[in-house]
Design a protein around this motif. Sequence first.
Motif, PDB file in Angstrom:
ATOM      1  N   ALA A  95      -1.400 -11.882  -1.659  1.00 14.62           N
ATOM      2  CA  ALA A  95      -0.911 -10.352  -1.758  1.00 14.62           C
ATOM      3  C   ALA A  95       0.479 -10.385  -1.497  1.00 14.62           C
ATOM      4  O   ALA A  95       1.203  -9.316  -1.993  1.00 14.62           O
ATOM      5  CB  ALA A  95      -1.911  -9.718  -0.551  1.00 14.62           C
ATOM      6  N   TYR A  96       0.912 -10.897  -0.350  1.00 16.94           N
ATOM      7  CA  TYR A  96       2.422 -10.963  -0.088  1.00 16.94           C
ATOM      8  C   TYR A  96       3.282 -11.225  -1.273  1.00 16.94           C
ATOM      9  O   TYR A  96       4.371 -10.806  -1.658  1.00 16.94           O
ATOM     10  CB  TYR A  96       2.647 -12.146   1.089  1.00 16.94           C
ATOM     11  N   SER A 101      -0.068  -5.337  -3.964  1.00 15.44           N
ATOM     12  CA  SER A 101      -1.026  -6.367  -4.062  1.00 15.44           C
ATOM     13  C   SER A 101      -2.084  -6.089  -4.993  1.00 15.44           C
ATOM     14  O   SER A 101      -2.710  -4.798  -4.932  1.00 15.44           O
ATOM     15  CB  SER A 101      -1.557  -6.572  -2.751  1.00 15.44           C
ATOM     16  N   PHE A 102      -2.520  -6.842  -5.857  1.00  9.21           N
ATOM     17  CA  PHE A 102      -3.645  -6.689  -6.650  1.00  9.21           C
ATOM     18  C   PHE A 102      -5.011  -6.770  -5.745  1.00  9.21           C
ATOM     19  O   PHE A 102      -5.853  -5.742  -5.878  1.00  9.21           O
ATOM     20  CB  PHE A 102      -3.823  -7.878  -7.696  1.00  9.21           C
ATOM     21  N   LEU A 123      -6.330   3.950   6.923  1.00 11.82           N
ATOM     22  CA  LEU A 123      -6.462   2.681   6.179  1.00 11.82           C
ATOM     23  C   LEU A 123      -4.602   2.285   6.176  1.00 11.82           C
ATOM     24  O   LEU A 123      -4.105   2.784   5.574  1.00 11.82           O
ATOM     25  CB  LEU A 123      -6.492   2.820   4.550  1.00 11.82           C
ATOM     26  N   PHE A 124      -4.530   1.032   6.815  1.00 11.47           N
ATOM     27  CA  PHE A 124      -3.035   0.541   6.910  1.00 11.47           C
ATOM     28  C   PHE A 124      -3.091  -0.683   6.019  1.00 11.47           C
ATOM     29  O   PHE A 124      -3.890  -1.714   6.098  1.00 11.47           O
ATOM     30  CB  PHE A 124      -2.905   0.095   8.314  1.00 11.47           C
ATOM     31  N   THR A 125      -2.338  -0.535   4.850  1.00  9.42           N
ATOM     32  CA  THR A 125      -2.543  -1.422   3.744  1.00  9.42           C
ATOM     33  C   THR A 125      -1.347  -2.133   3.286  1.00  9.42           C
ATOM     34  O   THR A 125      -0.278  -1.925   3.582  1.00  9.42           O
ATOM     35  CB  THR A 125      -3.052  -0.700   2.466  1.00  9.42           C
ATOM     36  N   GLN A 126      -1.344  -3.483   3.055  1.00 11.16           N
ATOM     37  CA  GLN A 126      -0.200  -4.372   2.463  1.00 11.16           C
ATOM     38  C   GLN A 126      -0.828  -5.122   1.183  1.00 11.16           C
ATOM     39  O   GLN A 126      -1.847  -5.650   1.488  1.00 11.16           O
ATOM     40  CB  GLN A 126       0.159  -5.179   3.780  1.00 11.16           C
ATOM     41  N   PHE A 127      -0.032  -5.533   0.417  1.00 11.79           N
ATOM     42  CA  PHE A 127       1.521  -5.138   0.500  1.00 11.79           C
ATOM     43  C   PHE A 127       2.104  -4.488  -0.656  1.00 11.79           C
ATOM     44  O   PHE A 127       1.848  -4.513  -1.769  1.00 11.79           O
ATOM     45  CB  PHE A 127       2.282  -6.892   0.395  1.00 11.79           C
ATOM     46  N   THR A 128       2.944  -3.277  -0.306  1.00 11.68           N
ATOM     47  CA  THR A 128       3.495  -2.454  -1.486  1.00 11.68           C
ATOM     48  C   THR A 128       4.821  -2.313  -1.331  1.00 11.68           C
ATOM     49  O   THR A 128       5.600  -2.147  -0.176  1.00 11.68           O
ATOM     50  CB  THR A 128       2.867  -1.140  -1.113  1.00 11.68           C
ATOM     51  N   PRO A 129       5.768  -2.814  -2.186  1.00  9.63           N
ATOM     52  CA  PRO A 129       7.165  -2.666  -2.389  1.00  9.63           C
ATOM     53  C   PRO A 129       7.830  -1.033  -2.065  1.00  9.63           C
ATOM     54  O   PRO A 129       6.938  -0.179  -2.519  1.00  9.63           O
ATOM     55  CB  PRO A 129       7.598  -3.224  -3.589  1.00  9.63           C
ATOM     56  N   TYR A 130       8.964  -0.906  -1.687  1.00  6.35           N
ATOM     57  CA  TYR A 130       9.688   0.242  -1.713  1.00  6.35           C
ATOM     58  C   TYR A 130       9.805   0.645  -2.846  1.00  6.35           C
ATOM     59  O   TYR A 130       9.743   1.839  -3.476  1.00  6.35           O
ATOM     60  CB  TYR A 130      10.873   0.062  -0.941  1.00  6.35           C
ATOM     61  N   SER A 131      10.296  -0.151  -3.985  1.00  6.23           N
ATOM     62  CA  SER A 131      10.489   0.127  -5.231  1.00  6.23           C
ATOM     63  C   SER A 131       9.642  -0.834  -6.315  1.00  6.23           C
ATOM     64  O   SER A 131       9.529  -2.037  -5.786  1.00  6.23           O
ATOM     65  CB  SER A 131      11.900  -0.126  -5.847  1.00  6.23           C
ATOM     66  N   PHE A 141      -2.932   3.040  -6.796  1.00  2.00           N
ATOM     67  CA  PHE A 141      -2.823   2.206  -5.887  1.00  2.00           C
ATOM     68  C   PHE A 141      -3.924   2.303  -4.917  1.00  2.00           C
ATOM     69  O   PHE A 141      -4.854   1.594  -4.526  1.00  2.00           O
ATOM     70  CB  PHE A 141      -1.738   1.879  -5.066  1.00  2.00           C
ATOM     71  N   ALA A 142      -3.966   3.780  -4.590  1.00  2.00           N
ATOM     72  CA  ALA A 142      -5.206   4.321  -3.610  1.00  2.00           C
ATOM     73  C   ALA A 142      -6.414   4.070  -4.276  1.00  2.00           C
ATOM     74  O   ALA A 142      -7.419   3.492  -3.564  1.00  2.00           O
ATOM     75  CB  ALA A 142      -5.022   5.848  -3.361  1.00  2.00           C
ATOM     76  N   ASP A 143      -6.715   4.114  -5.423  1.00  2.00           N
ATOM     77  CA  ASP A 143      -8.017   3.773  -6.157  1.00  2.00           C
ATOM     78  C   ASP A 143      -8.357   2.293  -6.085  1.00  2.00           C
ATOM     79  O   ASP A 143      -9.450   2.032  -5.834  1.00  2.00           O
ATOM     80  CB  ASP A 143      -7.818   4.404  -7.655  1.00  2.00           C
TER      81      ASP A 143
END
Length: 546
Positions: A384-385, A394-395, A421-429, A444-446
């Motif tokens: 995910a990272y 992250s897929f 929901l505290f989710t990782q990993f998502t980039p700023y851009s 992403f939410a879906d």
Amino acid sequence: MCDISNLIYVCVSTCIMLIVVSVCVYSQAAYLQKGGLKTAVLERRHVLGGAAVSEEIIPGFHFSRCSYLLSLLRPHIFRDLELKKHGLKLYMRDPYAFTPMLEGGVGGHPPRSLLLGSDLAMNQREIGKFSETDAKAYPEFITHLDKLASAIHPLLDSPPVDIAGLTGGALRRRIAALRSALPLVQCGTNFTASSILNRWFESEPLKATLATDAVIGAMTSPNSPGSGYVLLHHVMGELEKEKGAWGYVEGGMGGVSKAIASSARSHGADIFTEQDVHQVLVGSDGSAKGVVLKDGTEIYSRVVLSNATPYVTFKTLTPQSALSPAFIKAVDQIDYTSPVTKINVAVDKLPNFLAAPTPDGKPGPHHQCSIHLNCESVEVLQTAYEDCKEGRPSFRPMIEMTIPSVLDPTLAPPGSHVVLLFTQFTPYSLVGGRAWTDQDREAFADSVFSWIEQYAPGFKSSIVGKDILTPPDLERIFGLTGGNIFHGAMSLDQLYLARPLPSLSDYRSPIKGLYLCGSGSHPGGGVMGSPGWNAALAAMADLKRG
């Protein structure tokens, strides 16, 4: 124009922290006021608390919109400010961690899961489902972590060592300075999450569950240098005299900010909302004289304390002509990378997990926990990272789910719940530097909801509303530079006497009378209050000296 020369002015205008947030500011205001200094707090938003706020995003549902759990608030601040007297009510969680598996059940049994709490015997039984060796090692591991945390505790409630003491003065002074910093330096350099967990354990679900504390809120993997300190940072807390405990605040995390603000007001502090600070006023002598608001109002004060990130404080709020080019360049190099997307969800029924089904929508012990999804192995977290490092959400994202309405009935209508929901990993851009669009957020939410659906069928159909906060949203709404919940990475080069920069580690800025009091300063992130406490002591000491 407001001429209040005896005022200690606390600036929380442009940026409030996700986990330390205004707790630093309000606790600091209370201490300054108790110390005999007239104190005013300016809050940019309409609601008190910065990112430790409760907001009714969906009618009838009250969310801890950003920060969502309490543990790290320093016990002496809790006592000194009489927070219970001022309305703070806590719901303790026990058990506190639940990790369900996706694997198929054996012989008609549900998939396995791992449940951890304060009962050591229960923990060993749960761990034993995956490894009897790990079950036997677990008590010693907990003792080991406690010892490490105890070594760090003395560093939280005081400024870092005097850097001059490390390089000059008597030998005895230099040795004392180095000795005081040694526990944190050792943890930062020798304590990666994967290395220590691999030394203690063999079962992947246990290692991955524990590793989530090492990466939560941080753009790092369990294999990254320094990830171990973040793990330690999250076990250093105390709640109701129970070490390492985490709990929910009645009414949401805004209850913490409201209680501290009430305490500050009881000592005479003034707190104003919807007061957006435009710039710090710097006099001809190079010292802070107050602030000017966005509407042009000038407020004069002897001292200004900023709970904004160091970047916002010195790149937006401070006149650039008052700072040296070298200092501005150093501020530009502070790391604010964030992997976090917070999703707040209103549901009309409780999630029902295949690994621990409950009848008739009744909550089980696991529903009060931090529920770790996609945490079957450290490899899943690492993958995910790596997705995020390449500019992709992250897929298979790491998901920490909490359902505080299971314990706190004030948050949602009967039968309904708030799911955080505290989710990782998502980039700023995104890839190619592309900004997030509404379509990207929804996609992403879906994806997150689809993963939850695999663990708890029926979750997607239960959703009645949602609030999606990507890193740019956290920056835009709450002023968190880069969306970073810690006001800056908790990496070794940005800890202790290097937080946020060596020249700023004592909360004092190049502008005389301008102080940093947010979690961009030592000891960093968490709804803790320590940066505000330390900064208040520094400001009062300077005022006493003239």
